[in-house]
Design a protein around this motif. Structure first.
Motif, PDB file in Angstrom:
ATOM      1  N   PRO A 175       0.792  -1.233   0.000  1.00 45.10           N
ATOM      2  CA  PRO A 175       0.000   0.000   0.000  1.00 45.10           C
ATOM      3  C   PRO A 175       0.823   1.282   0.000  1.00 45.10           C
ATOM      4  N   LEU A 176       2.121   1.200   0.294  1.00 44.26           N
ATOM      5  CA  LEU A 176       2.922   2.418   0.424  1.00 44.26           C
ATOM      6  C   LEU A 176       3.967   2.579  -0.674  1.00 44.26           C
ATOM      7  N   SER A 177       3.987   1.667  -1.630  1.00 45.73           N
ATOM      8  CA  SER A 177       5.073   1.646  -2.608  1.00 45.73           C
ATOM      9  C   SER A 177       5.069   2.867  -3.523  1.00 45.73           C
ATOM     10  N   ASN A 178       3.926   3.558  -3.664  1.00 49.11           N
ATOM     11  CA  ASN A 178       3.864   4.717  -4.555  1.00 49.11           C
ATOM     12  C   ASN A 178       4.133   6.041  -3.838  1.00 49.11           C
ATOM     13  N   LEU A 179       4.481   5.980  -2.555  1.00 50.04           N
ATOM     14  CA  LEU A 179       4.685   7.192  -1.773  1.00 50.04           C
ATOM     15  C   LEU A 179       6.173   7.464  -1.591  1.00 50.04           C
ATOM     16  N   ASP A 180       6.519   8.737  -1.379  1.00 41.58           N
ATOM     17  CA  ASP A 180       7.921   9.069  -1.127  1.00 41.58           C
ATOM     18  C   ASP A 180       8.312   8.600   0.274  1.00 41.58           C
ATOM     19  N   ALA A 181       9.632   8.560   0.533  1.00 42.64           N
ATOM     20  CA  ALA A 181      10.152   7.921   1.748  1.00 42.64           C
ATOM     21  C   ALA A 181       9.594   8.532   3.021  1.00 42.64           C
ATOM     22  N   LEU A 205       6.818  10.290   3.489  1.00 40.57           N
ATOM     23  CA  LEU A 205       5.385  10.048   3.614  1.00 40.57           C
ATOM     24  C   LEU A 205       5.112   8.584   3.954  1.00 40.57           C
ATOM     25  N   ARG A 206       5.909   7.664   3.391  1.00 41.72           N
ATOM     26  CA  ARG A 206       5.760   6.240   3.717  1.00 41.72           C
ATOM     27  C   ARG A 206       5.912   6.012   5.206  1.00 41.72           C
ATOM     28  N   LEU A 207       6.895   6.681   5.796  1.00 35.09           N
ATOM     29  CA  LEU A 207       7.148   6.525   7.224  1.00 35.09           C
ATOM     30  C   LEU A 207       5.941   6.965   8.032  1.00 35.09           C
ATOM     31  N   ARG A 208       5.362   8.109   7.677  1.00 38.93           N
ATOM     32  CA  ARG A 208       4.222   8.620   8.436  1.00 38.93           C
ATOM     33  C   ARG A 208       2.976   7.761   8.241  1.00 38.93           C
ATOM     34  N   ILE A 209       2.722   7.344   6.996  1.00 42.03           N
ATOM     35  CA  ILE A 209       1.516   6.573   6.724  1.00 42.03           C
ATOM     36  C   ILE A 209       1.585   5.186   7.361  1.00 42.03           C
ATOM     37  N   ARG A 210       2.767   4.559   7.367  1.00 49.31           N
ATOM     38  CA  ARG A 210       2.846   3.229   7.974  1.00 49.31           C
ATOM     39  C   ARG A 210       2.607   3.307   9.479  1.00 49.31           C
ATOM     40  N   GLU A 211       3.037   4.394  10.110  1.00 48.49           N
ATOM     41  CA  GLU A 211       2.751   4.574  11.535  1.00 48.49           C
ATOM     42  C   GLU A 211       1.252   4.753  11.751  1.00 48.49           C
ATOM     43  N   GLU A 212       0.611   5.472  10.827  1.00 50.17           N
ATOM     44  CA  GLU A 212      -0.836   5.683  10.937  1.00 50.17           C
ATOM     45  C   GLU A 212      -1.595   4.374  10.727  1.00 50.17           C
ATOM     46  N   ILE A 213      -1.130   3.552   9.788  1.00 52.40           N
ATOM     47  CA  ILE A 213      -1.782   2.259   9.555  1.00 52.40           C
ATOM     48  C   ILE A 213      -1.682   1.396  10.794  1.00 52.40           C
ATOM     49  N   ALA A 269       8.287  -3.756   7.219  1.00 50.65           N
ATOM     50  CA  ALA A 269       7.791  -4.943   7.923  1.00 50.65           C
ATOM     51  C   ALA A 269       8.265  -4.975   9.369  1.00 50.65           C
ATOM     52  N   LEU A 270       9.527  -4.668   9.592  1.00 47.92           N
ATOM     53  CA  LEU A 270      10.080  -4.718  10.946  1.00 47.92           C
ATOM     54  C   LEU A 270       9.431  -3.681  11.850  1.00 47.92           C
ATOM     55  N   SER A 271       9.028  -2.545  11.280  1.00 48.12           N
ATOM     56  CA  SER A 271       8.539  -1.440  12.103  1.00 48.12           C
ATOM     57  C   SER A 271       7.083  -1.577  12.521  1.00 48.12           C
ATOM     58  N   ILE A 272       6.259  -2.278  11.744  1.00 49.34           N
ATOM     59  CA  ILE A 272       4.825  -2.263  12.058  1.00 49.34           C
ATOM     60  C   ILE A 272       4.238  -3.629  12.412  1.00 49.34           C
ATOM     61  N   SER A 273       4.984  -4.696  12.193  1.00 50.08           N
ATOM     62  CA  SER A 273       4.399  -6.039  12.314  1.00 50.08           C
ATOM     63  C   SER A 273       4.365  -6.551  13.741  1.00 50.08           C
ATOM     64  N   ASP A 274       3.352  -7.379  14.015  1.00 47.16           N
ATOM     65  CA  ASP A 274       3.392  -8.235  15.200  1.00 47.16           C
ATOM     66  C   ASP A 274       4.198  -9.486  14.886  1.00 47.16           C
ATOM     67  N   ARG A 275       4.007  -9.992  13.667  1.00 45.27           N
ATOM     68  CA  ARG A 275       4.783 -11.131  13.184  1.00 45.27           C
ATOM     69  C   ARG A 275       5.042 -10.936  11.693  1.00 45.27           C
ATOM     70  N   ILE A 276       6.106 -11.576  11.207  1.00 43.69           N
ATOM     71  CA  ILE A 276       6.481 -11.503   9.798  1.00 43.69           C
ATOM     72  C   ILE A 276       6.604 -12.911   9.240  1.00 43.69           C
TER      73      ILE A 276
END
Length: 366
Positions: free
Chosen positions: A162-168, A170-178, A199-206
């Motif tokens: 979902p974040l691949s089309n965003l700049d670096a 903005l990706r950081l902020r949106i992944r925190e929001e997700i 993956a490392l920053s937002i996951s419970d498991r990978i």
């Protein structure tokens, strides 16, 4: 809702086997990332969960109920696509409420608007209700897509890159929001990405995948600190792990290389795994040492080896020191305030407690 993936396989008509009998469980409310290189099977897995692809074999259960033969619209799953898939001629409000205005479970207009506004407020786009997607930034469009996926109160949320089309930034902020959003709603979420930091920053498991196989399914820290095999060790980490081909010297009871040796008595016997003795007998072992485990020797301490630094790469709070270890490119990390510069001779001490050993097939031995 808990998800159970059981012996899932997918072989296409051309014979390509995208998934090879994978199984894993996702706990209720967890955010799980499917991570791996292109073509590893992560998007195929997501599309089978969504019902957009049929598996060749295997089953998917949600809270103990098999959904494998259910139509996608009956699975009660929300999905956010890589390209957002918004209707350009509709306003934000119309896009978000669209799932509530069609199908068997359509709601009256007033109720649909009320629910849509609730999720628009949750995702921070309520003030954009009358805008159309073409007048919005990528991050704003992403929030619209997420709100639209949530309005139907799905059991499961699926996000495909979902974040691949965003700049670096903005990706950081949106992944925190997700992460904040899915945890506040308690919805079980599966997130596909090829970005290890994401993956490392937002996951419970990978679930780290390669060639249609799950290489390791674990909490993020364990994939980095305790990789199941060589592929996992190489995939995670920036800078990447240093790898050295070492030979076993029976007379010295040590793994030896051109640059440094690893005496076996420096290793923790409790960490030695089945297959190490066989690999030693064959005479070849691959040692993996992460850059942070090459420690610059303090004054007065005898280094394990000494090299000339080829280049220093500044990366924020730390620097990467690049050097040649008898034909093998290697790297270490130091504090950005370190005075070490290109051409300096540096002595290193190996942190033996954090090295990994693998056989030639990539099986973890230590």
């Amino acid at each position: 809702m808990a998800i159970t993936i059981s012996n899932l396989s997918k072989t296409y008509s051309n014979g390509y086997q995208a998934l090879k009998n994978i199984s894993f469980d996702i706990a209720d409310g967890d955010l799980v990332c499917l991570l791996g290189p292109s073509g590893c099977g992560k998007s195929t897995t997501l599309n089978i969960i969504a019902g957009l692809l049929d598996p060749t074999s295997g089953d998917i259960g949600i809270d103990g109920h098999s959904i494998i033969h259910e139509h996608p619209k009956d699975r009660n799953i929300g999905m956010v696509f890589q390209d957002y898939a918004l209707y350009p001629h509709m306003t934000v409000l119309e896009n978000v409420e669209f799932p509530l205005r069609v199908g068997d479970h359509r709601k009256p207009k007033a109720e649909a608007e009320r629910i849509a506004h609730r999720y628009m407020a949750m995702t921070g786009i309520e003030e954009m209700a009358d805008k159309k997607p073409g007048a919005m930034s990528g991050g704003q469009q992403q929030r619209v897509a997420i709100a639209r996926a949530l309005v139907g109160d799905p059991k499961v949320l699926l996000l495909d890159e979902p974040l691949s089309n965003l700049d670096a930034r903005l990706r950081l902020r949106i992944r925190e929001e997700i992460r904040r959003l899915v945890k506040s709603t308690g919805i079980t979420t599966v997130f596909v990405t090829h970005d290890q930091e994401e993956a490392l920053s937002i996951s419970d498991r990978i679930a780290l995948m390669n060639q249609g196989v799950i290489q390791q399914y674990d909490v993020p820290q364990q994939l980095y600190l305790n990789p199941a095999n060589l592929f996992v060790a190489k995939f995670l980490g920036s800078p990447i792990i240093n790898l050295f081909d070492l030979a076993y010297d029976q007379s010295r009871k040590a793994l030896t290389g051109p640059t440094f040796d690893i005496p076996l008595d420096r290793l923790d016997r409790g960490r030695m795994r089945d297959g190490l003795a066989r690999a030693l007998a064959s005479g070849k072992v691959i040692a993996g040492i992460r850059p942070e485990h090459f420690l610059v020797a303090d004054a007065g301490r005898t280094p394990d080896f000494t090299v000339t630094i080829d280049s220093v790469e500044m990366i924020g709070r730390y620097s990467v020191l690049h050097f040649d270890a008898d034909g093998v490119h290697a790297a270490s990390t130091v504090d950005a305030r370190s005075p070490i510069r290109d051409g300096d001779r540096v002595g290193y001490v190996i942190d033996y407690g954090d090295i990994f050993l693998f056989d030639e097939q990539g099986t973890r031995l230590y």
